[in-house]
Write a protein that holds these residues in place. Structure first.
Motif, short mmCIF file in Angstrom:
data_model
loop_
_atom_site.label_atom_id
_atom_site.label_comp_id
_atom_site.label_asym_id
_atom_site.label_seq_id
_atom_site.Cartn_x
_atom_site.Cartn_y
_atom_site.Cartn_z
N GLY A 113 0.80 -1.22 0.00
CA GLY A 113 0.00 0.00 0.00
C GLY A 113 0.83 1.26 0.00
N ASN A 114 2.16 1.13 0.15
CA ASN A 114 3.03 2.31 0.21
C ASN A 114 4.13 2.28 -0.85
OD1 ASN A 114 1.83 3.48 2.62
ND2 ASN A 114 2.73 1.74 3.72
N GLN A 115 3.97 1.45 -1.86
CA GLN A 115 5.00 1.35 -2.88
C GLN A 115 4.77 2.38 -3.99
OE1 GLN A 115 6.46 -2.86 -3.60
NE2 GLN A 115 4.34 -3.28 -3.08
N LYS A 116 5.87 2.88 -4.52
CA LYS A 116 5.79 3.83 -5.63
C LYS A 116 5.45 3.08 -6.91
CE LYS A 116 9.05 7.25 -3.80
NZ LYS A 116 10.33 7.98 -4.05
N VAL A 117 4.51 3.63 -7.66
CA VAL A 117 4.11 3.00 -8.92
C VAL A 117 5.04 3.48 -10.03
CG1 VAL A 117 2.27 2.77 -10.61
CG2 VAL A 117 1.71 2.88 -8.18
N ASN A 118 5.53 2.54 -10.82
CA ASN A 118 6.39 2.88 -11.94
C ASN A 118 5.52 3.43 -13.08
OD1 ASN A 118 8.00 2.88 -14.27
ND2 ASN A 118 9.26 1.22 -13.50
N ALA A 142 11.96 -3.09 -17.62
CA ALA A 142 12.09 -1.65 -17.43
C ALA A 142 12.42 -1.24 -16.00
CB ALA A 142 10.80 -0.95 -17.88
N ILE A 143 12.27 -2.15 -15.04
CA ILE A 143 12.50 -1.77 -13.64
C ILE A 143 13.87 -2.25 -13.17
CG2 ILE A 143 10.03 -1.75 -13.10
CD1 ILE A 143 10.39 -4.47 -11.74
N ASP A 144 14.38 -1.56 -12.16
CA ASP A 144 15.71 -1.89 -11.62
C ASP A 144 15.62 -2.83 -10.42
OD1 ASP A 144 16.99 -0.23 -13.49
OD2 ASP A 144 16.59 1.54 -12.26
N ASP A 145 14.70 -2.51 -9.48
CA ASP A 145 14.62 -3.29 -8.25
C ASP A 145 13.63 -4.44 -8.42
OD1 ASP A 145 14.65 -4.28 -5.73
OD2 ASP A 145 13.65 -2.56 -4.78
N ARG A 146 14.16 -5.60 -8.71
CA ARG A 146 13.29 -6.78 -8.89
C ARG A 146 13.83 -7.98 -8.13
NH1 ARG A 146 13.43 -8.38 -15.16
NH2 ARG A 146 13.24 -10.48 -14.31
N VAL A 147 14.55 -7.71 -7.04
CA VAL A 147 15.14 -8.81 -6.26
C VAL A 147 14.06 -9.72 -5.70
CG1 VAL A 147 16.49 -9.38 -4.21
CG2 VAL A 147 17.19 -7.47 -5.67
N LEU A 148 13.03 -9.12 -5.07
CA LEU A 148 11.97 -9.94 -4.48
C LEU A 148 11.17 -10.65 -5.56
CD1 LEU A 148 10.60 -10.86 -1.89
CD2 LEU A 148 9.10 -8.86 -2.03
N PHE A 149 10.87 -9.95 -6.65
CA PHE A 149 10.13 -10.58 -7.74
C PHE A 149 10.90 -11.79 -8.28
CE2 PHE A 149 8.58 -11.49 -11.89
CZ PHE A 149 7.23 -11.16 -11.88
N ASP A 150 12.19 -11.62 -8.52
CA ASP A 150 12.99 -12.72 -9.08
C ASP A 150 13.17 -13.87 -8.09
OD1 ASP A 150 13.23 -11.45 -11.49
OD2 ASP A 150 15.20 -10.59 -11.08
N ARG A 151 13.11 -13.55 -6.80
CA ARG A 151 13.17 -14.62 -5.81
C ARG A 151 11.93 -15.50 -5.89
NH1 ARG A 151 12.69 -12.90 0.34
NH2 ARG A 151 14.75 -11.96 -0.07
N LEU A 152 10.78 -14.87 -6.13
CA LEU A 152 9.51 -15.57 -6.09
C LEU A 152 9.03 -16.09 -7.45
CD1 LEU A 152 7.68 -13.18 -3.62
CD2 LEU A 152 8.06 -15.61 -3.22
N TYR A 153 9.32 -15.33 -8.52
CA TYR A 153 8.68 -15.64 -9.80
C TYR A 153 9.65 -15.71 -10.96
CZ TYR A 153 4.21 -14.76 -7.51
OH TYR A 153 3.14 -14.82 -6.68
#
Length: 435
Positions: A56-61, A78-89
């Motif tokens: 609920g507090n994340q910045k929308v790209n 297009a995004i730089d910070d995808r550590v959590l996404f890549d861990r999960l998906y």
């Protein structure tokens, strides 16, 4: 204690140098490390389920808007910070090519005549783009291809005439001829029936578990689902689970299953649910819980909360209190929505109602849902109650909505989660305004 004794009994120089204070301190450290190791091995941090502050507090790209699942691969590039996404998906974009011969073109054009923009040109058939999404932790794997929504026999809504026929079927089965409309024509558990404002609990006469009963709505129609009723259903289910627990101390793993209409395998049209409680969770629920435990041990985080963070970053989450509603990136079938939180909080039932109402607003007339409640002995406080719901297709379809691929392969999905989320937000706003 044993470690201290071993040191004190030694005859080497170490024993002579270690003071009693150091021995006590060393013992405390060893015990603490052993306890931490044990917690990590079991995956139980001891901390209660809590959501990440990021939700609920994340910045929308704003540089790249994801409006369909086909946009997702480009967004991720297009995004730089995808550590959590890549861990999960893991997301794959695949191009499939084929040739439609002249002798088959007219048949294919007719097959896909409902495709947006028409089927006069078959370029969308001869060049298809598929997006597949795999959850690396749960192994859920969904395959998306837009044109499968428009293949023969696939329908998202009933016609007006079919809606009228369904309403007539519901009305014709109501009243004197319906056992569930007459509680005295239902069986009772050994501790009697439990009544709520909108429902009652009757024993199932054909049990698949030792403790297996029906939560039967006082509303006959499976399409009449109010927020007040869902709140009462959840509260009444919890009362039944506690009643069973009082009679059988081994019963700690509660489940609720809800199939709406015969298309979803319900034996009667009257709105009802199956409840059971066992000494352990059923296969799919237990697999999820074990993976959540392994995730906690490996990464030190809460799997469900982290999944919600990823979904929230893509605009697929609604939050109310500590309850999360998310349109699932890896749905098991069409239009899957997941709600998780604490089942004793009203927000859990409220958001479950939003999920059901969203599907009904979107044209769903048959659905299957599940609620896996928290373990009653508090053995895993970090794992929330989880509700899941899917669309099962048109009630009068003769073709089944699942086959060998769904049973033994991965999830073949026609509906787009990002498009579904727009409908969920619309329903949520409607309900907020009406309340």
């Amino acid at each position: 204690y044993s470690f201290c004794t071993l040191l004190s009994q030694g005859e080497g120089t170490m024993t002579r140098r270690v003071t009693s204070q150091k021995l006590i301190l060393l013992t405390v450290v060893v015990v603490a490390v052993m306890m931490l190791f044990k917690m990590q091995k079991t995956g139980e941090s001891g901390a209660a389920y809590a959501l990440s502050d990021k939700i609920g507090n994340q910045k929308v790209n704003t540089d790249y808007i994801v409006s369909t699942v086909a946009d997702l691969p480009g967004y991720l590039r297009a995004i730089d910070d995808r550590v959590l996404f890549d861990r999960l998906y893991r997301v794959d974009e695949k191009d499939a090519r084929l040739t439609v011969p002249d002798t088959f073109q007219e048949k294919v054009k007719d097959m896909f005549k409902a495709y947006p923009g028409g089927s006069e040109s078959l370029h969308f058939v001869e060049k298809q783009t598929l997006v597949t999404i795999r959850n690396k932790i749960t192994y859920e794997h969904s395959l998306f291809n837009k044109i499968r929504r428009y293949r023969p026999g696939y329908r998202e809504k009933l016609t007006e005439a079919e809606e009228d026929l369904l309403k007539k079927q519901i009305e014709d089965t109501k009243g004197a001829g319906c056992d569930f409309c007459n509680p005295d024509r239902t069986a009772s558990d050994i501790f009697g029936k439990i009544y709520g404002k909108h429902c009652y609990v009757a024993a199932n006469v054909a049990k698949y578990e030792k403790w297996h009963s029906l939560l039967i709505s006082k509303h006959h129609s499976p399409l009449e689902v109010s927020q007040e009723a869902i709140i009462d259903y959840i509260a009444t289910a919890r009362k039944w689970f506690e009643s069973v627990r009082s009679a059988d101390g081994t019963a700690v793993a509660p489940h609720l299953m809800w199939d709406s209409t015969g298309r979803a395998s319900a034996s009667q049209i009257h709105q009802h649910m199956q409840m059971s409680i066992n000494t352990f969770y059923y296969q799919k629920a237990e697999e999820s819980r074990q993976k959540a435990a392994k995730y906690a041990a490996t990464y030190g985080g809460n799997m469900w909360s982290d999944i919600a963070v990823v979904h929230d970053s893509l605009g697929l989450v609604l939050k109310k209190g500590s309850t999360i509603l998310m349109v699932h990136l890896t749905p098991v079938k069409e239009r899957e929505i997941i709600v998780f939180g604490r089942s004793n909080q009203e927000s859990f039932a409220v958001m479950l109602h939003v999920a059901i109402a969203s599907l009904l607003d979107a044209g769903t007339r048959a659905f299957s849902a599940s609620v896996v409640f928290e373990q009653l002995n508090d053995a895993a406080p970090h794992i929330p109650a989880v509700a899941r719901i899917i669309d099962r297709g048109a009630p009068n379809d003769v073709r089944n909505d699942v086959g060998a691929m769904e049973f033994y392969g991965s999830n073949n999905v026609g509906q787009d989660p990002f498009e579904l989320m727009k409908k969920v937000r619309s329903t949520y706003e409607r309900l907020q305004n009406s309340n």
